[in-house]
Design a protein around this motif. Structure first.
Motif, mmCIF file in Angstrom:
data_model
loop_
_atom_site.group_PDB
_atom_site.id
_atom_site.type_symbol
_atom_site.label_atom_id
_atom_site.label_comp_id
_atom_site.label_asym_id
_atom_site.label_seq_id
_atom_site.Cartn_x
_atom_site.Cartn_y
_atom_site.Cartn_z
ATOM 1 N N LEU A 46 115.224 -43.912 9.054
ATOM 2 C CA LEU A 46 115.017 -43.241 7.770
ATOM 3 C C LEU A 46 115.999 -43.760 6.715
ATOM 4 O O LEU A 46 115.642 -43.917 5.552
ATOM 5 C CB LEU A 46 115.161 -41.721 7.942
ATOM 6 C CG LEU A 46 114.933 -40.867 6.700
ATOM 7 C CD1 LEU A 46 113.526 -41.042 6.156
ATOM 8 C CD2 LEU A 46 115.195 -39.387 6.988
ATOM 9 N N ALA A 47 117.235 -44.053 7.143
ATOM 10 C CA ALA A 47 118.230 -44.550 6.190
ATOM 11 C C ALA A 47 117.761 -45.871 5.574
ATOM 12 O O ALA A 47 117.988 -46.133 4.392
ATOM 13 C CB ALA A 47 119.582 -44.735 6.871
ATOM 14 N N GLU A 48 117.104 -46.695 6.379
ATOM 15 C CA GLU A 48 116.633 -47.986 5.878
ATOM 16 C C GLU A 48 115.455 -47.783 4.913
ATOM 17 O O GLU A 48 115.374 -48.442 3.873
ATOM 18 C CB GLU A 48 116.220 -48.855 7.062
ATOM 19 C CG GLU A 48 116.013 -50.298 6.701
ATOM 20 C CD GLU A 48 115.630 -51.143 7.911
ATOM 21 O OE1 GLU A 48 116.156 -50.901 9.017
ATOM 22 O OE2 GLU A 48 114.781 -52.031 7.748
ATOM 23 N N TYR A 52 114.929 -45.194 3.089
ATOM 24 C CA TYR A 52 115.522 -44.655 1.870
ATOM 25 C C TYR A 52 116.234 -45.759 1.083
ATOM 26 O O TYR A 52 116.196 -45.793 -0.145
ATOM 27 C CB TYR A 52 116.503 -43.535 2.229
ATOM 28 C CG TYR A 52 117.130 -42.864 1.043
ATOM 29 C CD1 TYR A 52 116.396 -42.029 0.218
ATOM 30 C CD2 TYR A 52 118.484 -43.063 0.746
ATOM 31 C CE1 TYR A 52 116.977 -41.413 -0.879
ATOM 32 C CE2 TYR A 52 119.074 -42.447 -0.344
ATOM 33 C CZ TYR A 52 118.321 -41.624 -1.156
ATOM 34 O OH TYR A 52 118.896 -41.019 -2.238
#
Lengths: 164, 579
Positions: free
Chosen positions: A63-65, A67
């Protein structure tokens, strides 16, 4: 992401089914993330955490990627578009004619930054590249309406027109 | 691999064809500065400090990503190279919070070292990044201060290497920061607090949550009986902080230093590791006999436990209910030890020195309070202990050796090797085999589960049945193995999993090793040597032979997995979400 209040997510079952269709279409190909984000934004109008989480899970990308990619490209939006989409042209001609000041005035009145939407969902604000109306510089548009040869003092009146 | 010959600074160098210019130069003993480069993990060419001139090339090229080829001529020390490198470093420094004097990485910072090497005496540029970025100190384990971040992405690579991936670069241009999705505090995402990001960081942007102040406060309080325990991996690395060669065991000096620091009792976590083996070994025998909840998976590593809870919640029933050695010891100190010595447990302050940042989190899990308060009051990293020793003016290198205190002064070689990948399994099998077979393993050293292969397997026959075991280190390997098990492609009875690559010797609380040094030595192997040599030299090498443990069962717990043992020495887990 600022602490500003976002309108509550109200995605429908139909939208989710459409999103899954898009994901399944691209899933097998390399570099699926960006086309999926594009089409997801077409479905929902923006890319809230709920949508990004589904994409991250289904494409098996952190998810961080996801985002990171969404916040890198200006065409992706974390905020829904407002009922009235205000777009201020920051193309060269408009910019030298002071469209930066016009943009600042709008930000001041609405209390939002570029890319954001007012919490009541009424106005969203965008800064665009040249829209090809240099003869009218500086220019802004509200949905399909075009306002040209603006000065900062015109701004409150324009916004007032849409306070229905 | 084919070789190619190139010239670096007019010196002919022959290297494998898949080398980069950086690797070729280093093999020829020519130094090229790097900052974002982390061998085997982060290779982006983004900091531009490693630029070199290549004859015929249009512009300067980043040596860390530029592949060698036959006949190229490289120059690493021309005026253009020096000018570009210096300007690039000045630009990085212009946006860096240069409060070196008060930084946790003062004199142990790659950026500071580069600044000195490059002879930076004045900064030509002043940066844009003002006002100050928010500091995230939301977690139990570490603090992120992005004002000191140089955007090298080494922490992102370390997090990806652990397949945790809760951080990424977000936004762009001047607004770029390393952050979590939606910039949530790190306590609210599925971070496992392994601290590999801290070890990867070249600057002071990532630091463990400091526990030194509260430990000093307890030591200075005459009401408090302050006990300390030290994990096996600490003794294998602490010496590095005082200039000793990597892999030097410093057990005796460490004990002396802890006594000089004013701890009332200095205990060995290895003793509790022996206790863990008794409990976990018994649990394995029970589950194996009944063929229930297999494979049994070790639960000593809090980073791994948290990884399991977030990413593989379907395996939480497979986790051993036995607490980690640190927490078992914590519970024993505030119960058995307190009662035996007539000390009110409220007056005991229990400190652990760990190679780990996730232990700070484990210590604050609500389950870990069998004594009514937290069983462990503070968990220092190896680095923090070194700082305390330095601050106390103790000349560590010249200290004489001392022994750990009784009643937990004895430990076995089995407890010592817990600190290296494969150690827990090896220790467990030494005991399980003997309990079930009634005789000792012929060869106590189980070579197939030692070493640095990502996934190690072995099988041995115990009382007529084949026991299949696996050992993995690094959560990336854990993910691979668990997915195989889920797909029915692999089947084991007993698995050891450690969150950090190499096990605790390479934990997130261990001394920082620069990227340059990491490229030259395998930190995991060197430090593990210290533990294996200590095991080999131990009179006792099996947990069940430890007289302190025997006494503990006789006087208090009766037998492994008894009712009382379950109350104090076992725990439970929580299924958590990934997002």
């Amino acid at each position: 992401m600022s602490d500003k209040k976002l309108p509550a997510f109200n995605g429908t079952k139909e939208q989710e089914a459409q999103l899954m269709e898009v994901i399944n279409k691209h899933k097998q190909s390399k570099g699926a993330l960006i086309p999926v984000l594009h089409e997801a934004q077409e479905i929902y109008g923006y890319l809230p955490v709920e949508v990004q989480t589904i994409i991250a899970e289904e494409l098996d990308i952190p998810l961080a990627e996801v985002y990171g990619v969404v916040t890198f490209y200006t065409q992706f939006s974390l905020y829904p578009k407002g009922k009235y989409k205000i777009a201020v042209c920051l193309g060269t001609a408009c910019y030298v004619k002071g469209s930066g000041d016009i943009l600042d005035k709008i930000k001041e009145i609405l209390g939002i930054e570029v890319g954001e939407c007012t919490p009541d969902g009424k106005f969203s604000l965008e800064a665009t590249r040249c829209i090809g109306a240099c003869g009218l510089a500086p220019v802004l548009t509200v949905n399909e309406d075009v306002y040209g040869r603006l000065v900062v003092d015109d701004v409150p009146g324009i916004i007032e027109k849409y306070q229905d | 691999m084919e070789n190619v010959t190139l010239k670096i600074n007019n010196i002919e160098v022959t290297v494998p064809a898949d080398y980069t210019i950086l690797q070729a130069a280093r093999s020829a003993n020519i130094d090229i500065p790097t900052l974002c480069y982390l061998e085997g993990m982060n290779k982006l060419g983004s900091c531009r400090l490693c630029v070199v001139e290549i004859k015929g090339a249009r512009a300067l090229q980043a040596a860390c990503v530029y592949p060698v080829s036959e006949g190229i001529e490289v120059f690493t020390n021309t005026p253009a190279v020096r000018r570009a490198r210096k300007a690039n470093l000045e630009l990085i420094l212009s946006n860096h919070d240069r409060s070196c004097l008060t930084c946790s990485r003062n004199r142990n910072c790659e950026l500071q070292a580069l600044s000195e090497e490059f002879g930076i005496e004045e900064l030509a540029f002043s940066g844009e990044n003002d006002p100050k970025l928010a500091i995230d100190d939301s977690s139990t384990s570490y603090i992120r201060d992005n004002n000191k971040c140089v955007l090298c992405r080494r922490c992102v690579a370390a997090c990806d290497n652990q397949v945790v991936s809760v951080i990424s670069c977000i936004n762009r241009g001047f607004d770029t920061t390393v952050n979590t999705a939606f910039e949530k505090p790190v306590s609210e995402v599925s971070c496992i607090f392994c601290g590999q990001c801290i070890n990867a960081c070249p600057t002071g942007a990532l630091t463990e949550k400091p526990h030194i102040p509260k430990v000093l406060e307890a030591i200075d309080n005459p009401q408090k009986h302050v006990v300390v325990q030290t994990a096996p991996a600490v003794r294998a690395a602490l010496g590095e902080e005082f200039g000793l060669p990597m892999g030097t065991p410093v057990t005796g000096k460490m004990v002396t230093a802890l006594k000089l620091l004013g701890f009332d009792k200095v205990f060995d976590t290895d003793t509790a590791a022996d206790l863990t083996i008794m409990e976990e070994g018994t649990e394995f025998i029970e589950r194996f006999t009944k063929q229930e909840n297999l494979p049994l998976i070790t639960s000593c590593s809090p980073g791994w436990v948290k990884f399991c809870e977030h990413y593989f919640p379907e395996f939480t029933d497979n986790l051993s209910s036995a607490k980690s050695p640190m927490e078992m010891f914590g519970a024993v100190i505030k119960s058995y030890y307190a009662e035996k010595n007539n000390i009110d447990k409220k007056d005991i302050y229990s400190v652990a020195v760990m190679p780990c940042t996730s232990k700070k989190y484990e210590a604050q899990r609500e389950e870990m309070s069998s004594s009514g308060t937290f069983d462990i009051d503070a968990s220092l990293t190896t680095r923090e202990l070194a700082k305390m020793i330095k601050q106390a003016g103790i000349n560590f290198v010249d200290l004489p050796d001392s022994e750990f205190d009784d009643p937990f002064g004895t430990a076995t070689g089995a407890g010592v090797i817990f600190g290296a990948t494969g150690g827990v399994m090896e220790a467990a099998l030494r005991t399980v085999y003997e309990v079930l077979e009634g005789k000792s393993l012929e060869n106590l050293e189980l070579a197939p589960i030692r070493g640095m292969d990502g996934i190690k397997e072995a099988s041995l026959e115990i009382s007529g049945k084949e026991v299949k075991v696996a050992v993995v280190h690094g959560t990336k390997n854990a993910k691979e193995l668990l997915n195989k098990i889920k797909a029915g492609e692999a089947k084991y009875d007993f698995i050891e999993i450690m969150a950090c690559p190499g096990g605790c010797v390479n934990g997130g609380g261990q001394p920082i090793v620069s990227a340059k040094k990491r490229a030259l030595v395998d930190v995991r192997v060197e430090r593990a040597k210290a533990l294996y040599s200590e095991d080999r030299n131990s009179a006792l090498r099996k947990s069940h032979e430890n007289p302190a443990i025997k006494k503990l069962y006789e006087e208090y717990f009766e037998k492994p997995c008894s009712h009382k043992a379950h109350e104090l020495l076992h725990t439970h887990y929580t299924k958590r979400s990934k997002y």
